[in-house]
Design an enzyme around this catalytic site. Structure first.
Site, PDB file in Angstrom:
ATOM      1  N   CYS A  87       0.862  -1.176   0.000  1.00 42.74           N
ATOM      2  CA  CYS A  87       0.000   0.000   0.000  1.00 42.74           C
ATOM      3  C   CYS A  87       0.904   1.233   0.000  1.00 42.74           C
ATOM      4  O   CYS A  87       1.808   1.350   0.830  1.00 42.74           O
ATOM      5  CB  CYS A  87      -0.890  -0.013   1.246  1.00 42.74           C
ATOM      6  SG  CYS A  87      -1.879   1.481   1.452  1.00 42.74           S
ATOM      7  N   CYS A  90       0.375   3.291   3.555  1.00 46.11           N
ATOM      8  CA  CYS A  90       0.845   2.798   4.861  1.00 46.11           C
ATOM      9  C   CYS A  90       1.968   1.768   4.787  1.00 46.11           C
ATOM     10  O   CYS A  90       2.562   1.436   5.806  1.00 46.11           O
ATOM     11  CB  CYS A  90      -0.328   2.230   5.654  1.00 46.11           C
ATOM     12  SG  CYS A  90      -0.934   0.638   5.024  1.00 46.11           S
ATOM     13  N   CYS A 132      -7.178  -1.337   1.519  1.00 44.86           N
ATOM     14  CA  CYS A 132      -6.126  -1.830   2.404  1.00 44.86           C
ATOM     15  C   CYS A 132      -6.726  -2.101   3.780  1.00 44.86           C
ATOM     16  O   CYS A 132      -7.372  -1.229   4.365  1.00 44.86           O
ATOM     17  CB  CYS A 132      -5.017  -0.794   2.486  1.00 44.86           C
ATOM     18  SG  CYS A 132      -3.727  -1.201   3.692  1.00 44.86           S
ATOM     19  N   CYS A 135      -4.956   0.530   6.537  1.00 49.25           N
ATOM     20  CA  CYS A 135      -5.250   1.971   6.580  1.00 49.25           C
ATOM     21  C   CYS A 135      -6.574   2.354   5.931  1.00 49.25           C
ATOM     22  O   CYS A 135      -6.997   3.499   6.030  1.00 49.25           O
ATOM     23  CB  CYS A 135      -4.120   2.765   5.946  1.00 49.25           C
ATOM     24  SG  CYS A 135      -4.020   2.619   4.137  1.00 49.25           S
ATOM     25  N   CYS A 156      -8.337  -5.689  -9.965  1.00 48.10           N
ATOM     26  CA  CYS A 156      -7.873  -4.579 -10.801  1.00 48.10           C
ATOM     27  C   CYS A 156      -7.502  -3.439  -9.862  1.00 48.10           C
ATOM     28  O   CYS A 156      -8.359  -2.875  -9.186  1.00 48.10           O
ATOM     29  CB  CYS A 156      -8.963  -4.135 -11.769  1.00 48.10           C
ATOM     30  SG  CYS A 156      -9.302  -5.357 -13.028  1.00 48.10           S
TER      31      CYS A 156
END
Length: 196
Positions: A87, A90, A132, A135, A156
């Site tokens: 991510c 984070c 995510c 976060c 995607c």
């Protein structure tokens, strides 16, 4: 009269070492070297823990925007042989390199995420958003994909939401396999629309 191949300095030439010969490195070796250089160029540092977001990245990750064209990772542009994708906000490990495959040229496609790394939310239009788990940052959408690379699913993902890291993933990282995708009872989930 000396016999060819006999005596000092005579005989067949030593075998060429790998990659040497008439044209230098082989095509495969050149491709592998180019991929390593691309991995080095696109990778964040080891231990990546997120970064300050650009205005565009904030729109994608925090306001659930959508990349309109392929970034550095989309489609065939980047199929790494090592590492993982995290991510961008984070730094949580989301996808191992081997989970990436080519479906379209607009978004990066992954067949499975790291276990417990993403959340799924059914949207009003029937699509399922992925975010995510650490976060809450928007990643993209997940779709059924019969006949996929290793699973029957395709995630995607917006390139603006992820960061490639060429190093080994955190210790104990495992992929999560196929996910139980939520479905709207009265709607057929639309496809991503990229025409992959």
């Amino acid at each position: 009269m000396s016999t060819p191949g006999k005596g000092p300095g005579k005989g067949p030439p030593p075998p060429a070492s790998k990659g040497e010969g008439k044209g230098g490195a082989s095509y495969k070796e050149k491709q592998e070297q180019a991929l390593r250089e691309q991995e080095d160029r696109l990778s964040a540092e080891e231990g990546f823990a997120g970064k300050p977001l650009s205005e565009h990245e904030k729109i994608i990750i925090e306001q659930k925007g959508t990349d309109q064209e392929g970034g550095d990772y989309a489609g065939r542009q980047f199929l790494p042989s090592r590492g993982y994708f995290a991510c961008k906000k984070c730094g949580a490990c989301l996808f191992l390199a081997e989970s990436k495959f080519v479906f379209c040229q607009v978004w990066s496609s992954f067949d499975q995420a790291v276990a417990d790394s993403i959340n799924m939310t059914l949207e009003e239009d029937g699509r399922v958003e992925t975010s995510c788990a650490k976060c809450g940052g928007h990643l993209g959408h997940i779709f059924e994909h019969p006949g996929g690379k290793r699973t029957n699913q395709r995630q995607c993902i917006n390139d603006s939401s992820i960061q490639y890291i060429k190093f080994d993933p955190p210790a104990g990282t495992q992929e999560g396999g196929e996910l139980a995708i939520p479905k709207a009872e009265d709607k057929k989930a639309p496809d991503c629309g990229c025409g992959g």
